[in-house]
Write a protein that holds these residues in place. Structure first.
Motif, PDB file in Angstrom:
ATOM      1  N   THR A  78      21.135  30.639 -51.690  1.00  0.00           N
ATOM      2  CA  THR A  78      22.495  30.129 -51.560  1.00  0.00           C
ATOM      3  C   THR A  78      22.538  28.642 -51.870  1.00  0.00           C
ATOM      4  OG1 THR A  78      22.645  31.676 -49.749  1.00  0.00           O
ATOM      5  CG2 THR A  78      24.484  30.221 -50.074  1.00  0.00           C
ATOM      6  N   TYR A  81      22.221  28.158 -55.513  1.00  0.00           N
ATOM      7  CA  TYR A  81      23.486  28.582 -56.140  1.00  0.00           C
ATOM      8  C   TYR A  81      24.504  27.463 -56.104  1.00  0.00           C
ATOM      9  CZ  TYR A  81      28.138  30.633 -56.170  1.00  0.00           C
ATOM     10  OH  TYR A  81      29.441  30.866 -56.409  1.00  0.00           O
ATOM     11  N   PHE A  82      24.616  26.796 -54.936  1.00  0.00           N
ATOM     12  CA  PHE A  82      25.612  25.729 -54.836  1.00  0.00           C
ATOM     13  C   PHE A  82      25.233  24.520 -55.671  1.00  0.00           C
ATOM     14  CE2 PHE A  82      27.238  27.995 -51.166  1.00  0.00           C
ATOM     15  CZ  PHE A  82      28.559  27.974 -51.519  1.00  0.00           C
ATOM     16  N   LYS A  85      26.220  25.408 -59.104  1.00  0.00           N
ATOM     17  CA  LYS A  85      27.659  25.476 -59.267  1.00  0.00           C
ATOM     18  C   LYS A  85      28.254  24.085 -59.418  1.00  0.00           C
ATOM     19  CE  LYS A  85      31.793  27.123 -57.108  1.00  0.00           C
ATOM     20  NZ  LYS A  85      32.426  27.855 -56.036  1.00  0.00           N
TER      21      LYS A  85
ATOM     22  N   ILE B 175      35.979  25.141 -49.502  1.00  0.00           N
ATOM     23  CA  ILE B 175      35.312  25.696 -50.669  1.00  0.00           C
ATOM     24  C   ILE B 175      35.734  27.151 -50.780  1.00  0.00           C
ATOM     25  CG2 ILE B 175      33.079  26.181 -51.718  1.00  0.00           C
ATOM     26  CD1 ILE B 175      31.937  24.054 -49.843  1.00  0.00           C
ATOM     27  N   LYS B 176      36.495  27.490 -51.821  1.00  0.00           N
ATOM     28  CA  LYS B 176      36.904  28.888 -51.989  1.00  0.00           C
ATOM     29  C   LYS B 176      35.836  29.589 -52.810  1.00  0.00           C
ATOM     30  CE  LYS B 176      41.775  29.021 -51.204  1.00  0.00           C
ATOM     31  NZ  LYS B 176      42.027  27.609 -50.905  1.00  0.00           N
ATOM     32  N   ASP B 177      34.967  30.348 -52.140  1.00  0.00           N
ATOM     33  CA  ASP B 177      33.837  30.943 -52.843  1.00  0.00           C
ATOM     34  C   ASP B 177      33.380  32.154 -52.039  1.00  0.00           C
ATOM     35  OD1 ASP B 177      31.546  29.662 -54.967  1.00  0.00           O
ATOM     36  OD2 ASP B 177      30.993  31.344 -53.694  1.00  0.00           O
ATOM     37  N   ILE B 179      30.556  33.896 -52.168  1.00  0.00           N
ATOM     38  CA  ILE B 179      29.184  33.803 -51.681  1.00  0.00           C
ATOM     39  C   ILE B 179      29.107  32.911 -50.460  1.00  0.00           C
ATOM     40  CG2 ILE B 179      26.906  32.925 -52.288  1.00  0.00           C
ATOM     41  CD1 ILE B 179      27.310  33.983 -55.036  1.00  0.00           C
ATOM     42  N   ALA B 180      29.857  31.784 -50.509  1.00  0.00           N
ATOM     43  CA  ALA B 180      29.847  30.880 -49.365  1.00  0.00           C
ATOM     44  C   ALA B 180      30.383  31.566 -48.125  1.00  0.00           C
ATOM     45  CB  ALA B 180      30.676  29.643 -49.685  1.00  0.00           C
ATOM     46  N   PHE B 183      27.883  34.108 -46.809  1.00  0.00           N
ATOM     47  CA  PHE B 183      26.731  33.382 -46.277  1.00  0.00           C
ATOM     48  C   PHE B 183      27.037  32.815 -44.898  1.00  0.00           C
ATOM     49  CE2 PHE B 183      24.727  29.160 -45.914  1.00  0.00           C
ATOM     50  CZ  PHE B 183      23.425  29.571 -45.798  1.00  0.00           C
ATOM     51  N   PHE B 186      27.215  35.283 -42.128  1.00  0.00           N
ATOM     52  CA  PHE B 186      25.897  35.744 -41.686  1.00  0.00           C
ATOM     53  C   PHE B 186      25.187  34.678 -40.856  1.00  0.00           C
ATOM     54  CE2 PHE B 186      21.327  35.689 -42.508  1.00  0.00           C
ATOM     55  CZ  PHE B 186      20.964  36.905 -41.961  1.00  0.00           C
TER      56      PHE B 186
END
Lengths: 99, 312
Positions: A78, A81-82, A85, B175-177, B179-180, B183, B186
């Motif tokens: 993650t 990934y950021f 990005k 942050i519009k995401d 995956i974020a 994550f 979780f």
């Protein structure tokens, strides 16, 4: 049996970490460096920790290490990934050159 | 020997000049620079006093704090670094009174270089407190009074941040995401689990209220950054947080006051139960819970007051 499995995991983890270090130093630009360093972060370190967990004597310690490897498996990809990005958003194209 | 005492006098002279300039200047930029000069002088003082580890820490903290201050200044004020420069006689009198009191109390300190290292805590900690971690026993029991005021300092610092009115709000856009979001949903539970582990496990291993509080605050800040502060405010609004941060100190103080009501000194946990070891355990746990609540609320106050949607 568990010993052999543990040594196998330690060896495999070390191989991935060494490959990622060599790649990080040899590869030319940002994205290729990122590609190789994530290999060590996301694959090498968790496998190495699982190998260490198999070596440990107490069960609670092994459980903590397994939890740690799962967390690493999720957190490291993650984070990279950021990084990627925001690198693209700041204007780094796929060859690593600024626009 | 003569050289060393000469160095002492030079350091004292330069630091008093720096402090006078610091008090008299009315430009925040100058104050930050003078602060970093003073921290350099403090590094030299610690080196003279044979404490290189403290000197290294002071150097790092001095550099980092001046960098952060300049960065924050850059974000808050766009062009004007001046602050109000009226001379305030009442404030001056209060500061001079406190200075005289501090100078007066230095009379009670032992002579320089006359204290001897004492192994009292190392030898008696386990028998008197009953927990394996000596750090926790000193922090929460022997020196409980210090820790209470340290928590108070953190709380007051966060309340002081409320007074800043930043011109640019930080962390205002979520942050519009996908995956974020997955994550965070979780990792949020895991962070809280780890925080409570540190909170209630501090007697045996390193950890305790301060660390647990910051981790709880960090998990909520992560949630706010990703899902937006308007969602965070549904759980924790600013007025609630101020009440919580005061309530944490209140738990600490009440634990101390119970022992006064039972006829012993402040924060003497032996009196909380018939068995003194059980009393110590109850006292340390109560105090650590108070610290955890107060620190978590204070950190969240700092985040929310510098970010958007806090005024609602």
């Amino acid at each position: 049996m568990i010993n052999i499995l543990s040594y196998f995991c330690l060896f495999l983890g070390l191989v991935f970490i060494i490959i990622s270090i060599v790649g990080y130093n040899r590869l030319p630009d940002y994205f290729s460096k990122m590609h190789s360093s994530t290999l060590g972060d996301a694959l090498g370190a968790p496998i190495f920790i699982i190998g260490l967990a198999l070596q440990s004597s107490s069960l609670i310690f092994a459980f903590k290490m397994a939890l740690l490897s799962i967390i690493l498996l999720i957190v490291n990809p993650t984070a990279s990934y950021f990084l990627n990005k925001f690198a693209i958003r700041k204007g780094l194209n796929i060859n690593g050159e600024e626009k | 020997m003569i050289l060393e005492s000469l160095l002492n006098y030079v350091v004292i002279l330069v630091s008093s000049i720096t402090i006078s300039a610091l008090i008299l200047s009315n430009n925040i930029m100058k104050i930050i620079l003078l602060n970093s000069v003073f921290s350099t002088l403090a590094v030299i003082m610690y080196l003279i006093l044979d404490a290189p580890d403290v000197a290294i820490t002071e150097g790092c903290v001095g550099v980092l704090s001046s960098i952060f201050s300049i960065f924050t200044l850059n974000k808050i004020y766009k062009n004007d670094f001046k602050i109000a420069d009226k001379f305030n006689p009442t404030l001056f009198m209060i500061i001079m009174t406190i200075t005289l009191l501090l100078l007066f109390t230095t009379q009670g300190l032992p002579e320089f270089g006359q204290t001897k290292p004492d192994n009292y805590y190392l030898n008696n900690s386990y028998n008197e407190i009953g927990i394996t971690s000596i750090v926790t026993s000193i922090l929460a029991s022997y020196r409980g009074y210090d820790t209470m005021l340290e928590t108070l300092v953190i709380m007051l610092g966060s309340l002081a941040v409320l007074l800043i009115k930043p011109q640019i709000k930080l962390f205002s856009i979520p942050i519009k995401d996908l995956i974020a979001e997955k994550f965070v949903s979780f990792i949020f539970a895991l962070l809280l689990l780890f925080a409570f582990y540190l909170q209630f496990h501090g007697e045996i291993s390193p950890g305790g209220g301060f660390q647990a509080g910051t981790i709880i605050a960090a998990s909520f800040i992560l949630y706010g950054i990703v899902f937006g502060n308007h969602n965070l405010i549904k759980f924790v609004s600013l007025p609630k947080l101020i009440v919580l941060s005061v309530a944490g100190i209140g738990i600490y103080l009440i634990t101390g006051l119970i022992s006064i009501l039972r006829g012993k000194s402040l924060l003497n946990y032996n009196i909380l139960s018939n068995n003194s070891l059980i009393g110590q355990s109850i006292g340390i746990n109560a105090v650590e819970i108070g610290i955890g609540i107060s620190v978590a609320a204070s950190m969240l106050i700092i985040y929310l007051s510098l970010s958007d949607e806090s005024s609602t």
